[in-house]
Design an enzyme around this catalytic site. Structure first.
Site, PDB file in Angstrom:
ATOM      1  N   ASN A   9       9.441   7.851 -52.616  1.00  0.00           N
ATOM      2  CA  ASN A   9       8.549   8.605 -53.499  1.00  0.00           C
ATOM      3  C   ASN A   9       7.665   9.448 -52.581  1.00  0.00           C
ATOM      4  O   ASN A   9       6.734   8.936 -51.968  1.00  0.00           O
ATOM      5  CB  ASN A   9       7.695   7.639 -54.329  1.00  0.00           C
ATOM      6  CG  ASN A   9       6.600   8.378 -55.103  1.00  0.00           C
ATOM      7  OD1 ASN A   9       6.639   9.602 -55.231  1.00  0.00           O
ATOM      8  ND2 ASN A   9       5.630   7.633 -55.605  1.00  0.00           N
ATOM      9  N   LYS A  11       5.584  11.583 -53.319  1.00  0.00           N
ATOM     10  CA  LYS A  11       4.298  11.943 -53.934  1.00  0.00           C
ATOM     11  C   LYS A  11       4.066  13.448 -53.727  1.00  0.00           C
ATOM     12  O   LYS A  11       5.023  14.204 -53.624  1.00  0.00           O
ATOM     13  CB  LYS A  11       3.155  11.093 -53.365  1.00  0.00           C
ATOM     14  CG  LYS A  11       3.480   9.593 -53.366  1.00  0.00           C
ATOM     15  CD  LYS A  11       2.251   8.760 -53.218  1.00  0.00           C
ATOM     16  CE  LYS A  11       2.648   7.310 -53.010  1.00  0.00           C
ATOM     17  NZ  LYS A  11       1.573   6.381 -53.285  1.00  0.00           N
ATOM     18  N   SER A 209       3.397  -0.502 -49.901  1.00  0.00           N
ATOM     19  CA  SER A 209       3.250  -0.595 -48.442  1.00  0.00           C
ATOM     20  C   SER A 209       4.455  -1.227 -47.751  1.00  0.00           C
ATOM     21  O   SER A 209       4.305  -1.983 -46.784  1.00  0.00           O
ATOM     22  CB  SER A 209       1.958  -1.340 -48.081  1.00  0.00           C
ATOM     23  OG  SER A 209       0.832  -0.626 -48.567  1.00  0.00           O
TER      24      SER A 209
HETATM   25  C1  PEP Z   1       4.608   4.340 -54.117  1.00  0.00           C
HETATM   26  O1  PEP Z   1       4.191   5.479 -53.991  1.00  0.00           O
HETATM   27  O2  PEP Z   1       5.236   4.031 -55.127  1.00  0.00           O
HETATM   28  C2  PEP Z   1       4.333   3.379 -53.061  1.00  0.00           C
HETATM   29  C3  PEP Z   1       4.806   2.168 -53.160  1.00  0.00           C
HETATM   30  O3  PEP Z   1       3.586   3.834 -52.004  1.00  0.00           O
HETATM   31  P1  PEP Z   1       3.401   3.114 -50.562  1.00  0.00           P
HETATM   32  O4  PEP Z   1       4.765   2.707 -50.099  1.00  0.00           O
HETATM   33  O5  PEP Z   1       2.785   4.174 -49.693  1.00  0.00           O
HETATM   34  O6  PEP Z   1       2.514   1.934 -50.771  1.00  0.00           O
END
Ligand code: PEP
Length: 248
Positions: A9, A11, A209
């Site tokens: 993802n 984002k 994470s």
């Molecule tokens: C996410 O954006 O769905 C996500 C899990 O982000 P991260 O891996 O940065 O925690």
């Protein structure tokens, strides 16, 4: 055996130049490994051009619940299909908390995605306050029930569920493998009570994470079938290592 699926993802990150470098790095490294990247809308054509014919699918991070018309700024499921998207994330916690998406709206988006032939990646998960109050299962059940009530349990045969504890997203705090496994087993058990076959085949990703350094211990849990990866999906070596850990 269920497949494992890791999806990135991105984002609201990237640029044409950064994406080109990232896609060029992950494509050969993940040859033969099923994975996906969910990119910002303007980069769908770039992802399609770069990844067509590879084992990496692409998709979006949101969509409209509406099919077409006077919805300024929205993007429909059929538009995503025009760019040959396979997946679309629905109900990400950032959409729920920052943009006020309700369980009902998420369910409508989920149905709009499936109606157009997209596979929704349905995100569920509790906040820190909810975990501390001991209501994790109630929250996840409520989020799932909204979709099951609207679309039916059979619809989960064409969906992916991502368990993403909100307190672990982008915070560097990962759920322990045991914490994650417990909620994944709860989700599968809940679906199994309605349709055992759908539950057995349901891909349930963990997100929050995930990094190369913690992927293996998460991915070997019996009910964790891959991951939804935010920050680490922007770093080629990290994403490649996570996908390989899931595939092993
Ligand atoms: C996410 O954006 O769905 C996500 C899990 O982000 P991260 O891996 O940065 O925690």
């Amino acid at each position: 055996m269920r497949k494992k699926l890791v999806a990135g993802n991105w984002k609201m990150n990237g640029s044409l130049a950064e994406n080109a470098a990232l896609l060029a790095a992950i494509k050969p490294a993940l040859a033969g490994i099923e994975a996906a990247v969910c990119v910002p809308f303007p980069y769908l054509a770039q992802a399609q051009a770069a990844l067509a014919g590879s084992s990496i699918a692409w998709g979006a991070q949101n969509l409209s619940d509406q099919a077409k018309g006077a919805y300024t700024g929205e993007v429909s499921a059929s538009m995503l299909r025009d760019f040959a998207c396979t997946y679309v994330i629905v109900g990400h916690s950032e959409r729920r908390s920052l943009y006020g998406e309700s369980d009902e709206l998420v369910a409508k988006k989920y149905m709009a995605a499936q109606a157009a032939g997209l596979v929704p990646i349905l995100c569920v998960g509790e906040s820190l306050a909810e975990r501390e109050a001991g209501v994790t299962e109630q929250v996840v059940a409520r989020q799932l029930d909204a979709v099951i009530a609207a679309a039916g349990v059979a619809s989960l045969a064409n969906a992916v569920v991502a368990y993403e504890p909100v307190w672990a997203i982008g915070t560097g705090k990962t759920a322990s493998p045991e914490q994650a496994q417990a909620v994944h087993a709860f989700i599968r058990g809940k679906v199994a009570a309605l349709d055992p076959a759908v539950a057995a085949g349901l891909v349930i990703q963990y997100g929050g994470s995930v990094k190369a350094s913690n992927a293996a211990e998460l991915m070997t849990q019996p009910d964790i079938d891959g991951g939804l990866i935010g920050g680490a999906s922007l770093v080629a070596d990290e994403f490649i290592a996570i996908c390989r850990a899931a595939a092993n």
